[in-house]
Design a protein around this motif. Structure first.
Motif, PDB file in Angstrom:
ATOM      1  N   ILE A   1     -49.752 -18.017   2.435  1.00 32.34           N
ATOM      2  CA  ILE A   1     -49.036 -17.353   1.352  1.00 32.34           C
ATOM      3  C   ILE A   1     -48.637 -18.386   0.319  1.00 32.34           C
ATOM      4  N   GLU A   2     -49.115 -18.227  -0.911  1.00 36.66           N
ATOM      5  CA  GLU A   2     -48.731 -19.118  -2.000  1.00 36.66           C
ATOM      6  C   GLU A   2     -47.431 -18.623  -2.627  1.00 36.66           C
ATOM      7  N   THR A   3     -46.463 -19.516  -2.780  1.00 41.45           N
ATOM      8  CA  THR A   3     -45.223 -19.220  -3.492  1.00 41.45           C
ATOM      9  C   THR A   3     -44.996 -20.314  -4.512  1.00 41.45           C
ATOM     10  N   ASP A   4     -44.054 -20.113  -5.408  1.00 36.19           N
ATOM     11  CA  ASP A   4     -43.716 -21.158  -6.365  1.00 36.19           C
ATOM     12  C   ASP A   4     -43.062 -22.352  -5.684  1.00 36.19           C
ATOM     13  N   GLY A   5     -42.616 -22.170  -4.434  1.00 38.77           N
ATOM     14  CA  GLY A   5     -42.041 -23.262  -3.669  1.00 38.77           C
ATOM     15  C   GLY A   5     -43.051 -23.964  -2.780  1.00 38.77           C
ATOM     16  N   GLY A   6     -44.329 -23.556  -2.839  1.00 43.15           N
ATOM     17  CA  GLY A   6     -45.376 -24.159  -2.023  1.00 43.15           C
ATOM     18  C   GLY A   6     -46.091 -23.123  -1.176  1.00 43.15           C
TER      19      GLY A   6
ATOM     20  N   PRO B   1     -53.603 -12.122  -6.391  1.00 37.93           N
ATOM     21  CA  PRO B   1     -54.678 -12.982  -5.872  1.00 37.93           C
ATOM     22  C   PRO B   1     -54.279 -14.447  -5.958  1.00 37.93           C
ATOM     23  N   SER B   2     -54.841 -15.240  -5.064  1.00 36.02           N
ATOM     24  CA  SER B   2     -54.561 -16.676  -5.048  1.00 36.02           C
ATOM     25  C   SER B   2     -55.860 -17.451  -4.873  1.00 36.02           C
ATOM     26  N   ILE B   3     -55.976 -18.545  -5.583  1.00 36.22           N
ATOM     27  CA  ILE B   3     -57.142 -19.422  -5.437  1.00 36.22           C
ATOM     28  C   ILE B   3     -56.987 -20.299  -4.201  1.00 36.22           C
ATOM     29  N   ASP B   4     -55.758 -20.734  -3.914  1.00 35.55           N
ATOM     30  CA  ASP B   4     -55.518 -21.722  -2.868  1.00 35.55           C
ATOM     31  C   ASP B   4     -55.061 -21.123  -1.543  1.00 35.55           C
ATOM     32  N   ALA B   5     -54.778 -19.821  -1.520  1.00 38.89           N
ATOM     33  CA  ALA B   5     -54.267 -19.197  -0.301  1.00 38.89           C
ATOM     34  C   ALA B   5     -54.841 -17.786  -0.178  1.00 38.89           C
ATOM     35  N   ASP B   6     -54.408 -17.051   0.855  1.00 37.02           N
ATOM     36  CA  ASP B   6     -54.888 -15.680   1.035  1.00 37.02           C
ATOM     37  C   ASP B   6     -54.241 -14.724   0.043  1.00 37.02           C
ATOM     38  N   VAL B   7     -53.020 -15.042  -0.352  1.00 36.71           N
ATOM     39  CA  VAL B   7     -52.294 -14.169  -1.265  1.00 36.71           C
ATOM     40  C   VAL B   7     -51.216 -14.998  -1.960  1.00 36.71           C
ATOM     41  N   LYS B   8     -50.871 -14.624  -3.192  1.00 34.95           N
ATOM     42  CA  LYS B   8     -49.743 -15.232  -3.894  1.00 34.95           C
ATOM     43  C   LYS B   8     -48.595 -14.243  -3.881  1.00 34.95           C
ATOM     44  N   MET B   9     -47.403 -14.726  -3.582  1.00 30.86           N
ATOM     45  CA  MET B   9     -46.214 -13.885  -3.513  1.00 30.86           C
ATOM     46  C   MET B   9     -45.285 -14.247  -4.668  1.00 30.86           C
ATOM     47  N   GLN B  10     -45.101 -13.312  -5.586  1.00 29.47           N
ATOM     48  CA  GLN B  10     -44.165 -13.490  -6.693  1.00 29.47           C
ATOM     49  C   GLN B  10     -42.866 -12.801  -6.309  1.00 29.47           C
ATOM     50  N   ILE B  11     -41.740 -13.520  -6.418  1.00 29.91           N
ATOM     51  CA  ILE B  11     -40.475 -13.057  -5.857  1.00 29.91           C
ATOM     52  C   ILE B  11     -39.444 -12.891  -6.964  1.00 29.91           C
ATOM     53  N   PHE B  12     -38.849 -11.692  -7.032  1.00 27.64           N
ATOM     54  CA  PHE B  12     -37.793 -11.408  -7.997  1.00 27.64           C
ATOM     55  C   PHE B  12     -36.533 -10.992  -7.253  1.00 27.64           C
TER      56      PHE B  12
END
Length: 267
Positions: free
Chosen positions: A91-96, A53-64
């Motif tokens: 899509i929220e990522t750690d890069g923005g 889940p993401s507060i600022d976007a539709d979804v948060k993407m955690q990437i490994f």
């Protein structure tokens, strides 16, 4: 969540295990991620993606990455997630935050604006990032661009002739790059880019979306190509559009391979 479903997708052969954890929490260690990514004893993938889940976007993407390390951005994964969710997706990522929209055969993704200052790459010390006064054997004077993650780009006469499997890890772990770096080797032919990528934490890959973006941006800034430009990778072709001061547009196909269910405690 110890047992759950996953999606297997790829963009130009750059493949992903995607776990949707927006409704049920899942936590995986780096060792578990590496075990799942193993192509002999696991599911097999270049990157493992957890959707949250993401507060600022539709979804948060955690990437490994396949070695279990976590990274900030992945262009092909972003396209796959946009295609999986459908419509226009923030899509929220750690890069923005990036914006993706599904197309008939894949997705187009707004990758945000590239960064060029040496602190944002990051580099260990200040230098011109468009024509760096450094080199590794015959690979000289690269450019560096951050597109959510760091990339170094070398323009050569023939990208296929470079021993990227040998030079890639040498450059990836060089102290000049305190957060390591993705290594891109490219040549220009008939206005198009031909690209091979050594991806940090993965190795040689059939395609790298952020690598295609970074290389296209560097080539446009150097006046080698014009926008939009076709970027040909071993796994297929992406089209990258960018003008100075604007965000990067990346378009290309995606493929849904299969879905499955796994007991994550077994990894």
């Amino acid at each position: 969540m110890t047992t759950g479903r996953f999606h297997k997708m790829h963009g130009l052969g750059n493949d992903f295990v995607i776990i949707d954890a927006r409704e049920e929490e899942i936590t995986l260690s780096g060792a578990q991620v590496a075990a799942i990514a193993d192509r002999h004893s696991g599911v097999g993938c270049d990157q493992l993606i957890i959707l949250r889940p993401s507060i600022d976007a539709d979804v948060k993407m955690q990437i490994f990455n396949s070695d279990g390390s976590q990274v900030e951005a992945c262009g092909n994964a972003s396209r796959c997630v946009a295609k999986l969710i459908g419509d226009e997706t923030r899509i929220e990522t750690d890069g923005g935050i990036i914006i993706g929209s599904a197309t008939a055969d894949g997705a187009i993704v707004d990758m945000g604006t590239p960064r060029f200052d040496w602190q944002s790459i990051p580099l260990a010390y200040a230098m011109d990032t468009l024509n760096m006064p450094v080199g590794w054997e015959d690979l000289q004077n690269p450019a560096t661009v951050n597109v959510g993650n760091p990339h170094v780009i070398f323009f050569v006469d023939d990208s296929a002739s470079v021993e990227l499997d040998r030079l890639g890890p040498m450059i990836e772990f060089d102290p000049l790059f305190p957060e390591k770096v993705n290594v891109n080797i490219a040549h220009i032919k008939n206005g198009a880019i031909y690209l091979r990528v050594w991806e940090r934490g993965v190795g040689l890959t059939r395609a790298c979306g952020t690598g295609a973006c970074a290389t296209a941006v560097a080539a446009i800034k150097r006046g080698l190509v014009s926008s939009p430009v076709q970027v040909n990778l071993p796994g297929g072709t992406l089209v990258i559009g960018w003008h100075d001061g604007e965000s990067i547009q990346m378009q290309g196909p995606t493929s849904y391979v299969f879905s499955g269910e796994a007991d994550w405690t077994r990894f």
